[in-house]
Design an enzyme around this catalytic site. Structure first.
Site, PDB file in Angstrom:
ATOM      1  N   CYS A 135       0.844  -1.195   0.000  1.00  0.00           N
ATOM      2  CA  CYS A 135       0.000   0.000   0.000  1.00  0.00           C
ATOM      3  C   CYS A 135       0.877   1.242   0.000  1.00  0.00           C
ATOM      4  O   CYS A 135       1.420   1.641   1.027  1.00  0.00           O
ATOM      5  CB  CYS A 135      -0.931   0.017   1.211  1.00  0.00           C
ATOM      6  SG  CYS A 135      -2.005   1.479   1.218  1.00  0.00           S
TER       7      CYS A 135
ATOM      8  N   CYS B  71      -0.245   4.117   2.421  1.00  0.00           N
ATOM      9  CA  CYS B  71       0.118   3.889   3.820  1.00  0.00           C
ATOM     10  C   CYS B  71       1.628   3.993   4.026  1.00  0.00           C
ATOM     11  O   CYS B  71       2.081   4.538   5.032  1.00  0.00           O
ATOM     12  CB  CYS B  71      -0.403   2.538   4.294  1.00  0.00           C
ATOM     13  SG  CYS B  71      -2.211   2.465   4.394  1.00  0.00           S
TER      14      CYS B  71
END
Length: 176
Positions: free
Chosen positions: A131, A134
């Site tokens: 991700c 993130c």
């Protein structure tokens, strides 16, 4: 048992992975709690039962039960967040960025360990699950809170190596 057991179980073709597993666990800028928490969190994220058992067993000898719980909590919450935030990003419609998540994430506010450690573990899990949103967010929080780029790099190295161990052992189990 633990790291040495995993190294012994790796096949010859994974010699680099074996050497890297030894290196990331013995030469790190991270504190022992950060190191072992990163190992545990990425073992959870890598989804290999053998890797998780061996790393968690050795980690329990090196960090507190509270830190062990927090590392597993980081993996759990990031399993949800990485899917959610990556998907919102990949949809490509900026309107989704204004919609609240409405997902419970209280562990992030009060993880039971130093916030910096929890952030480091969250970054490492985000590397395993891929991700970018993130990763970027946790890296900024870490470096803004005093973590060095070497700390971040070491967490990323651990994530890559633990994941490689899990993938290799999964492949060998499937071929057996």
């Amino acid at each position: 048992m633990g790291i040495d057991t995993l190294k012994q179980e790796l096949p010859e073709y994974a010699r680099d992975t074996k050497l890297n597993l030894g290196s990331v666990t013995t030469t790190s800028s991270l504190t022992p709690q950060q190191l072992w928490g990163t190992l545990v969190a990425t073992a959870v994220a890598s989804r290999n039962a053998r890797v998780l058992r061996e790393i968690t067993e050795e980690a329990a000898k090196n960090i507190s039960e509270e830190a062990l719980r927090a590392a597993k909590a980081a993996a759990s919450i990031m399993a949800m967040n990485n899917v959610y935030y990556r998907a919102k990003h990949l949809v490509g419609d900026e309107a989704y960025q204004t919609i609240p998540a409405r997902l419970r994430m209280q562990i992030i506010a009060s993880p039971g360990v130093a916030k910096l450690d929890f952030e480091l573990w969250s970054l490492a899990v985000s590397a395993v699950t891929g991700c970018g949103v993130c990763l970027e967010s946790h890296e900024k929080t870490l470096t803004g809170s005093g973590a060095s780029r070497d700390n971040v790099n070491d967490a990323l190295r651990i994530a890559g190596v633990v994941h490689a161990v899990a993938v290799t052992l999964d492949a060998e189990a499937a071929l057996a």
